[in-house]
Design a protein around this motif. Structure first.
Motif, PDB file in Angstrom:
ATOM      1  N   GLY A  88       0.720  -1.183  -0.002  1.00 55.10           N
ATOM      2  CA  GLY A  88      -0.125   0.002   0.124  1.00 55.10           C
ATOM      3  C   GLY A  88       0.880   1.307   0.007  1.00 55.10           C
ATOM      4  N   ALA A  89       0.143   2.179   0.690  1.00 52.17           N
ATOM      5  CA  ALA A  89       0.873   3.663   0.842  1.00 52.17           C
ATOM      6  C   ALA A  89       2.286   3.451   1.351  1.00 52.17           C
ATOM      7  CB  ALA A  89       0.054   4.585   1.375  1.00 52.17           C
ATOM      8  N   THR A  90       2.624   2.566   2.224  1.00 54.06           N
ATOM      9  CA  THR A  90       4.134   2.657   2.756  1.00 54.06           C
ATOM     10  C   THR A  90       5.049   2.466   1.682  1.00 54.06           C
ATOM     11  OG1 THR A  90       3.265   1.698   4.991  1.00 54.06           O
ATOM     12  CG2 THR A  90       5.597   1.483   4.335  1.00 54.06           C
ATOM     13  N   ALA A  91       4.736   1.520   0.760  1.00 56.97           N
ATOM     14  CA  ALA A  91       5.552   1.323  -0.317  1.00 56.97           C
ATOM     15  C   ALA A  91       5.501   2.240  -1.291  1.00 56.97           C
ATOM     16  CB  ALA A  91       5.504  -0.153  -0.675  1.00 56.97           C
ATOM     17  N   GLY A  92       4.450   2.440  -1.536  1.00 53.44           N
ATOM     18  CA  GLY A  92       4.083   3.712  -2.817  1.00 53.44           C
ATOM     19  C   GLY A  92       4.928   4.725  -2.445  1.00 53.44           C
ATOM     20  N   ILE A  93       4.856   5.531  -1.311  1.00 57.46           N
ATOM     21  CA  ILE A  93       5.453   6.475  -0.999  1.00 57.46           C
ATOM     22  C   ILE A  93       7.198   6.234  -1.019  1.00 57.46           C
ATOM     23  CG2 ILE A  93       6.036   8.527   0.604  1.00 57.46           C
ATOM     24  CD1 ILE A  93       2.994   8.371   1.426  1.00 57.46           C
ATOM     25  N   ALA A  94       7.583   5.332  -0.531  1.00 54.13           N
ATOM     26  CA  ALA A  94       8.950   5.049  -0.330  1.00 54.13           C
ATOM     27  C   ALA A  94       9.623   4.791  -1.728  1.00 54.13           C
ATOM     28  CB  ALA A  94       9.140   3.687   0.462  1.00 54.13           C
ATOM     29  N   ILE A  95       8.830   4.330  -2.727  1.00 60.69           N
ATOM     30  CA  ILE A  95       9.134   3.982  -4.063  1.00 60.69           C
ATOM     31  C   ILE A  95       9.157   5.269  -4.925  1.00 60.69           C
ATOM     32  CG2 ILE A  95       8.984   2.857  -6.160  1.00 60.69           C
ATOM     33  CD1 ILE A  95       8.090   0.370  -4.475  1.00 60.69           C
ATOM     34  N   ALA A  96       8.093   5.914  -4.855  1.00 60.74           N
ATOM     35  CA  ALA A  96       7.883   7.005  -5.673  1.00 60.74           C
ATOM     36  C   ALA A  96       8.882   8.255  -5.526  1.00 60.74           C
ATOM     37  CB  ALA A  96       6.531   7.685  -5.473  1.00 60.74           C
ATOM     38  N   VAL A  97       9.424   8.486  -4.390  1.00 61.32           N
ATOM     39  CA  VAL A  97      10.451   9.433  -4.341  1.00 61.32           C
ATOM     40  C   VAL A  97      11.614   9.354  -5.021  1.00 61.32           C
ATOM     41  CG1 VAL A  97      11.820  10.745  -2.485  1.00 61.32           C
ATOM     42  CG2 VAL A  97       9.352  10.392  -2.148  1.00 61.32           C
ATOM     43  N   PRO A  98      12.505   8.192  -4.544  1.00 62.69           N
ATOM     44  CA  PRO A  98      13.611   8.064  -5.430  1.00 62.69           C
ATOM     45  C   PRO A  98      13.270   7.735  -7.117  1.00 62.69           C
ATOM     46  CG  PRO A  98      12.963   6.125  -4.258  1.00 62.69           C
ATOM     47  CD  PRO A  98      12.164   7.033  -3.863  1.00 62.69           C
ATOM     48  N   VAL A  99      12.216   7.150  -7.529  1.00 60.06           N
ATOM     49  CA  VAL A  99      12.095   7.262  -8.753  1.00 60.06           C
ATOM     50  C   VAL A  99      11.682   8.394  -9.731  1.00 60.06           C
ATOM     51  CG1 VAL A  99      10.165   6.218 -10.381  1.00 60.06           C
ATOM     52  CG2 VAL A  99      11.011   4.779  -8.851  1.00 60.06           C
ATOM     53  N   ALA A 100      11.054   9.317  -8.853  1.00 58.59           N
ATOM     54  CA  ALA A 100      11.020  10.630  -9.553  1.00 58.59           C
ATOM     55  C   ALA A 100      12.150  11.425  -9.557  1.00 58.59           C
ATOM     56  CB  ALA A 100      10.110  11.449  -8.177  1.00 58.59           C
ATOM     57  N   VAL A 101      13.281  11.095  -8.527  1.00 58.96           N
ATOM     58  CA  VAL A 101      14.376  11.789  -8.649  1.00 58.96           C
ATOM     59  C   VAL A 101      15.313  11.130  -9.823  1.00 58.96           C
ATOM     60  CG1 VAL A 101      16.632  12.262  -7.607  1.00 58.96           C
ATOM     61  CG2 VAL A 101      14.586  12.578  -6.375  1.00 58.96           C
ATOM     62  N   VAL A 102      15.153   9.813  -9.953  1.00 53.41           N
ATOM     63  CA  VAL A 102      15.989   9.137 -11.003  1.00 53.41           C
ATOM     64  C   VAL A 102      15.396   9.665 -12.183  1.00 53.41           C
ATOM     65  CG1 VAL A 102      16.709   6.817 -12.077  1.00 53.41           C
ATOM     66  CG2 VAL A 102      16.762   7.212  -9.437  1.00 53.41           C
ATOM     67  N   THR A 103      14.305   9.305 -12.672  1.00 55.45           N
ATOM     68  CA  THR A 103      13.639   9.689 -13.901  1.00 55.45           C
ATOM     69  C   THR A 103      13.931  11.090 -14.287  1.00 55.45           C
ATOM     70  OG1 THR A 103      11.499   9.633 -12.805  1.00 55.45           O
ATOM     71  CG2 THR A 103      11.946   7.661 -14.064  1.00 55.45           C
ATOM     72  N   GLN A 104      13.918  12.164 -13.235  1.00 56.40           N
ATOM     73  CA  GLN A 104      14.322  13.546 -13.591  1.00 56.40           C
ATOM     74  C   GLN A 104      15.243  13.366 -14.556  1.00 56.40           C
ATOM     75  OE1 GLN A 104      15.673  15.472 -10.029  1.00 56.40           O
ATOM     76  NE2 GLN A 104      15.477  17.592 -11.003  1.00 56.40           N
ATOM     77  N   GLN A 105      16.351  12.979 -14.380  1.00 54.84           N
ATOM     78  CA  GLN A 105      17.714  12.717 -15.368  1.00 54.84           C
ATOM     79  C   GLN A 105      17.105  12.498 -16.572  1.00 54.84           C
ATOM     80  OE1 GLN A 105      19.943  14.649 -14.145  1.00 54.84           O
ATOM     81  NE2 GLN A 105      18.681  14.540 -12.070  1.00 54.84           N
ATOM     82  N   LEU A 106      16.215  11.397 -16.736  1.00 54.67           N
ATOM     83  CA  LEU A 106      15.805  10.726 -18.271  1.00 54.67           C
ATOM     84  C   LEU A 106      15.259  12.276 -18.685  1.00 54.67           C
ATOM     85  CD1 LEU A 106      14.508   7.135 -17.370  1.00 54.67           C
ATOM     86  CD2 LEU A 106      16.699   8.126 -18.264  1.00 54.67           C
ATOM     87  N   ASP A 107      14.392  12.913 -17.850  1.00 50.85           N
ATOM     88  CA  ASP A 107      13.626  13.950 -18.573  1.00 50.85           C
ATOM     89  C   ASP A 107      14.441  14.941 -19.030  1.00 50.85           C
ATOM     90  OD1 ASP A 107      10.921  15.205 -19.200  1.00 50.85           O
ATOM     91  OD2 ASP A 107      11.283  16.563 -17.589  1.00 50.85           O
ATOM     92  N   VAL A 108      15.621  15.182 -18.550  1.00 52.84           N
ATOM     93  CA  VAL A 108      16.717  16.270 -18.807  1.00 52.84           C
ATOM     94  C   VAL A 108      17.313  15.392 -20.001  1.00 52.84           C
ATOM     95  CG1 VAL A 108      18.809  17.083 -18.432  1.00 52.84           C
ATOM     96  CG2 VAL A 108      17.184  17.087 -16.440  1.00 52.84           C
ATOM     97  N   LEU A 109      17.410  14.316 -20.181  1.00 51.75           N
ATOM     98  CA  LEU A 109      18.116  13.823 -21.553  1.00 51.75           C
ATOM     99  C   LEU A 109      17.110  13.803 -22.551  1.00 51.75           C
ATOM    100  CD1 LEU A 109      19.778  10.436 -20.008  1.00 51.75           C
ATOM    101  CD2 LEU A 109      20.933  12.452 -20.965  1.00 51.75           C
ATOM    102  N   ALA A 110      15.926  13.698 -22.390  1.00 50.63           N
ATOM    103  CA  ALA A 110      15.027  13.887 -23.444  1.00 50.63           C
ATOM    104  C   ALA A 110      14.824  15.224 -24.255  1.00 50.63           C
ATOM    105  CB  ALA A 110      13.305  13.457 -23.011  1.00 50.63           C
ATOM    106  N   LYS A 111      14.924  16.160 -23.060  1.00 49.70           N
ATOM    107  CA  LYS A 111      14.925  17.650 -23.674  1.00 49.70           C
ATOM    108  C   LYS A 111      16.146  17.977 -24.230  1.00 49.70           C
ATOM    109  CE  LYS A 111      11.117  18.707 -20.321  1.00 49.70           C
ATOM    110  NZ  LYS A 111      10.753  19.581 -19.055  1.00 49.70           N
ATOM    111  N   THR A 112      17.204  17.205 -23.777  1.00 54.01           N
ATOM    112  CA  THR A 112      18.512  17.735 -24.357  1.00 54.01           C
ATOM    113  C   THR A 112      18.520  16.964 -26.013  1.00 54.01           C
ATOM    114  OG1 THR A 112      19.746  17.401 -22.344  1.00 54.01           O
ATOM    115  CG2 THR A 112      21.023  17.389 -24.352  1.00 54.01           C
ATOM    116  N   ALA A 113      17.814  16.049 -26.102  1.00 54.04           N
ATOM    117  CA  ALA A 113      17.788  15.105 -27.432  1.00 54.04           C
ATOM    118  C   ALA A 113      16.780  16.188 -28.281  1.00 54.04           C
ATOM    119  CB  ALA A 113      17.289  13.861 -27.094  1.00 54.04           C
ATOM    120  N   ASP A 114      15.925  16.763 -27.860  1.00 57.52           N
ATOM    121  CA  ASP A 114      14.817  17.621 -28.607  1.00 57.52           C
ATOM    122  C   ASP A 114      15.565  18.674 -29.111  1.00 57.52           C
ATOM    123  OD1 ASP A 114      12.725  16.030 -28.095  1.00 57.52           O
ATOM    124  OD2 ASP A 114      11.869  16.842 -26.547  1.00 57.52           O
ATOM    125  N   ILE A 115      16.668  19.164 -28.770  1.00 55.16           N
ATOM    126  CA  ILE A 115      17.330  20.383 -29.110  1.00 55.16           C
ATOM    127  C   ILE A 115      17.621  20.370 -30.687  1.00 55.16           C
ATOM    128  CG2 ILE A 115      19.428  21.509 -29.183  1.00 55.16           C
ATOM    129  CD1 ILE A 115      19.801  21.259 -26.216  1.00 55.16           C
TER     130      ILE A 115
END
Length: 266
Positions: A88-115
């Motif tokens: 439930g929420a215990t795992a959901g919140i614990a997983i969501a925070v690091p996933v959001a930080v890691v995939t943040q870098q993927l978003d930067v890469l995607a926007k860099t490729a969009d140049i």
């Protein structure tokens, strides 16, 4: 499981398009968490996890060149793995925070490729080929969607079983700590939001909400309606309570001048 992973990925596609286009707020954690729960057959947990993440990430926004944590991927993956692991929420919140930080870098890469598409659009504009500009715009959105959806699909497809095994090995005292931390995180979200919004003239509105909650015992919905009424009265007072008297010519001229400045600023 493959079909469920595809459907969860579809939620990610819709949310990503919304965030980069119409902004109907479909990308917010409350909505993506609910839709993810609906796809996985546990809408109640989806709402619980999504609403918890919504409170936590209220103040997360991209300003200027800053790329915020990827709340779309974080909310979807966190909700999905929280449901699939049975934690439930215990795992959901614990997983969501690091996933959001890691995939943040993927978003930067995607926007860099969009140049590359920006350069192609500039070249098309110089040639006067207006139709190609829209094509490159949608192509760049496709890159962003791809970088976001593939990790979501893979995480849901292969991650549920491993997450469940991982949480089975965690001692109870650590799980209790995660529960406590999950309860505190929404307060951090409110703090971030207030840090952005609470200016010199705004503290009185926070005071009204505090009084309504602490001393009058009003529910969140009731306080929301009070906020709507106060906002309406504030706007009406600023406009002279609906007076139809036209603004002075000087004010109109200044407004038009400011508008022109803003247009040519681009």
């Amino acid at each position: 499981m493959f079909v469920q992973a595809l459907l969860v990925a579809l939620v990610g596609i819709i949310a990503t398009i919304d965030y980069n286009g119409p902004l109907f707020m479909i990308h917010r954690p409350l909505v993506t968490g609910t839709l993810t729960g609906l796809v996985l057959g546990d809408m109640t947990q989806g709402v619980i996890i999504g609403s918890s993440l919504e409170l936590m990430w209220l103040g997360v926004t991209g300003i200027g060149g800053y790329t915020p944590p990827d709340t779309i991927s974080g909310a979807i993956v966190g909700t999905a793995l929280g449901i699939l692991s049975g934690q439930g929420a215990t795992a959901g919140i614990a997983i969501a925070v690091p996933v959001a930080v890691v995939t943040q870098q993927l978003d930067v890469l995607a926007k860099t490729a969009d140049i590359a598409f920006v350069k192609k659009a500039d070249a098309a504009a110089e040639r006067g080929d207006i139709s190609k500009i829209g094509l490159y715009q949608y192509a760049s959105l496709g890159i962003i969607v791809l970088f976001k959806v593939v990790p979501i699909f893979l995480a849901v497809l292969v991650g549920g079983e491993y997450v469940q095994s991982l949480f089975d090995m965690i001692p109870d005292v650590v799980m209790k700590g995660l529960n406590v931390a999950g309860g505190l995180l929404p307060a951090i979200g409110f703090g971030m939001l207030l840090n952005m919004m609470l200016k010199k003239k705004m503290w009185v509105f926070l005071l009204v909400g505090f009084i309504a909650s602490a001393f009058l015992g009003m529910s969140t919905i009731g306080i929301t309606f009070v906020g709507v009424a106060v906002a309406y009265l504030t706007v009406m007072m600023g406009n002279g309570f609906g007076s139809e008297t036209p603004a002075p010519v000087a004010a109109q001229t200044e407004s038009a001048s400011n508008d022109d400045d803003e247009v040519y600023d681009l």
